[in-house]
Motif scaffolding. Sequence first.
Motif, PDB file in Angstrom:
ATOM      1  N   ASP A 117     109.495 125.147  18.060  1.00 53.82           N
ATOM      2  CA  ASP A 117     108.350 124.980  18.231  1.00 53.82           C
ATOM      3  C   ASP A 117     107.558 125.864  19.463  1.00 53.82           C
ATOM      4  N   GLY A 118     106.297 125.957  19.217  1.00 56.61           N
ATOM      5  CA  GLY A 118     105.666 126.670  20.181  1.00 56.61           C
ATOM      6  C   GLY A 118     105.301 128.248  19.625  1.00 56.61           C
ATOM      7  N   SER A 119     105.270 128.321  18.305  1.00 60.92           N
ATOM      8  CA  SER A 119     105.262 129.561  17.486  1.00 60.92           C
ATOM      9  C   SER A 119     104.575 130.603  18.438  1.00 60.92           C
ATOM     10  N   ASN A 210      95.347 120.056  25.749  1.00 62.73           N
ATOM     11  CA  ASN A 210      94.286 121.428  25.624  1.00 62.73           C
ATOM     12  C   ASN A 210      92.920 120.950  25.740  1.00 62.73           C
ATOM     13  N   TYR A 243      99.424 122.853  30.841  1.00 66.31           N
ATOM     14  CA  TYR A 243      99.374 122.942  29.651  1.00 66.31           C
ATOM     15  C   TYR A 243      99.943 124.347  29.221  1.00 66.31           C
ATOM     16  N   TYR A 263      97.949 114.664  22.666  1.00 69.16           N
ATOM     17  CA  TYR A 263      97.673 115.290  21.543  1.00 69.16           C
ATOM     18  C   TYR A 263      96.828 114.309  20.554  1.00 69.16           C
TER      19      TYR A 263
HETATM   20  P1  AHG Z   1     104.721 124.686  16.090  1.00 67.17           P
HETATM   21  O1  AHG Z   1     104.884 126.028  16.681  1.00 67.17           O
HETATM   22  O2  AHG Z   1     105.941 124.207  15.777  1.00 67.17           O
HETATM   23  O3  AHG Z   1     103.675 124.743  14.989  1.00 67.17           O
HETATM   24  O4  AHG Z   1     103.925 123.857  17.122  1.00 67.17           O
HETATM   25  C1  AHG Z   1     103.029 123.832  18.040  1.00 67.17           C
HETATM   26  C2  AHG Z   1     102.561 122.590  18.429  1.00 67.17           C
HETATM   27  C3  AHG Z   1     103.030 122.165  19.924  1.00 67.17           C
HETATM   28  O5  AHG Z   1     104.338 122.810  20.277  1.00 67.17           O
HETATM   29  C4  AHG Z   1     102.181 122.127  20.787  1.00 67.17           C
HETATM   30  O6  AHG Z   1     102.021 121.044  21.621  1.00 67.17           O
HETATM   31  C5  AHG Z   1     100.633 122.299  20.022  1.00 67.17           C
HETATM   32  O7  AHG Z   1     101.136 122.752  18.821  1.00 67.17           O
HETATM   33  C6  AHG Z   1      99.740 123.217  20.826  1.00 67.17           C
HETATM   34  O8  AHG Z   1      98.556 123.077  19.879  1.00 67.17           O
HETATM   35  P2  AHG Z   1      97.255 123.597  20.530  1.00 67.17           P
HETATM   36  O9  AHG Z   1      97.354 125.127  20.275  1.00 67.17           O
HETATM   37  O10 AHG Z   1      96.183 122.971  19.415  1.00 67.17           O
HETATM   38  O11 AHG Z   1      97.125 123.248  21.694  1.00 67.17           O
END
Ligand code: AHG
Length: 338
Positions: A117-119, A210, A243, A263
């Motif tokens: 998560d958070g790629s 965000n 954030y 979100y």
């Molecule tokens: P993932 O890397 O598993 O695709 O998840 C990303 C998610 C989550 O971790 C984060 O809170 C959100 O996407 C961030 O999205 P924005 O870049 O739209 O803020």
Amino acid sequence: MLITTLNEFIIERQADFPYAKGELSRLLSHIGIAAKVVNRAVNKAGLSDILGEVGSRNIQGEDQKKLDVFANQKFINGLQGSSECCGIASEENEEIIIFDDEMGRNGKYVVAMDPLDGSSNIEVNVSIGTIFAIYRRLSPVGHRAKIDDFLQAGSNQVAAGYIIYGSSTMMVYTTGRGVNGFTLDPSIGEFCLSHPNMTMPSVGFIYSVNEGSYLKFPNGVKKYIKYCQENDEQTKRPYKSRYIGSLVADFHRNLMLGGIFMYPHTAEYPTGKLRLLYECNPMAFIVEQAGGRASDGMGKRILDMIPIELHQRAPLFIGSRNMIAKVEEFMVNFPDER
Ligand code: AHG
Ligand code: MN
Ligand code: MN
């Protein structure tokens, strides 16, 4: 100082689940092992050839990073190795993965996971994580796992947790009897109990969203953000805005300090961005066990949603009780024009 390792703790707590005969314990300790393997790769990510994209896209149309694929494989291997899991739903796989050998068919549990998560933060040395949710299967033991095993309400989870690969690496999980956190001690290679009985402050002062998407947010969220920014001594506003863009890291900070993560749905993501099965539900289970709340912003509890699709998205409002109540009030009082 006496240390309790993750495995010792899991075994100590086994008595909480007399029906489980150690199966859930085995599953959890295998998740811990996979987490250590992924942690090793994350830690030296800049050195080995593991940064960057693989050139493929996952079901969500997102570019897959090498570390997404690596972490996915390590957790799949770990869960299969536990011999207690009959199938997996992963962010990185369009369909469920079924362990269709004798051992797999006899597994009592299914796992839904976001292996990495958070790629978007991998490349830039910012905290990332892994999220998992464990359910008892609905289909009969001895047969192949079915999609319905995964489409259960979050309130059916028997365990959920996350690993945060941050300034230190932690595993935080719940089996429905409180939340406990373990920090990886790299010198002995063990997760050690560092945060027993984690509770979330019921009054928070941090908001996480965000804000670049502000113009696309529902009216209620816009008004709530302005509320967070107003001056008011009594309620200690303005709140702090924080954030990271990794749900795990944003959630973990807010769990420790008190806060809200939002979100909401936007024009781009009409039903929200985060995935119900392996992002919203496990975090919702943890937050409730820590004394907080998780809702869709309109008063509906995340854990009560019945999923109809594996990769279904949901709006997520999660955190300290006072903040969730407040944003819900704004959502009701300032509805979107139709
Ligand atoms: P993932 O890397 O598993 O695709 O998840 C990303 C998610 C989550 O971790 C984060 O809170 C959100 O996407 C961030 O999205 P924005 O870049 O739209 O803020
Ligand atoms: Mn994610
Ligand atoms: Mn992911």
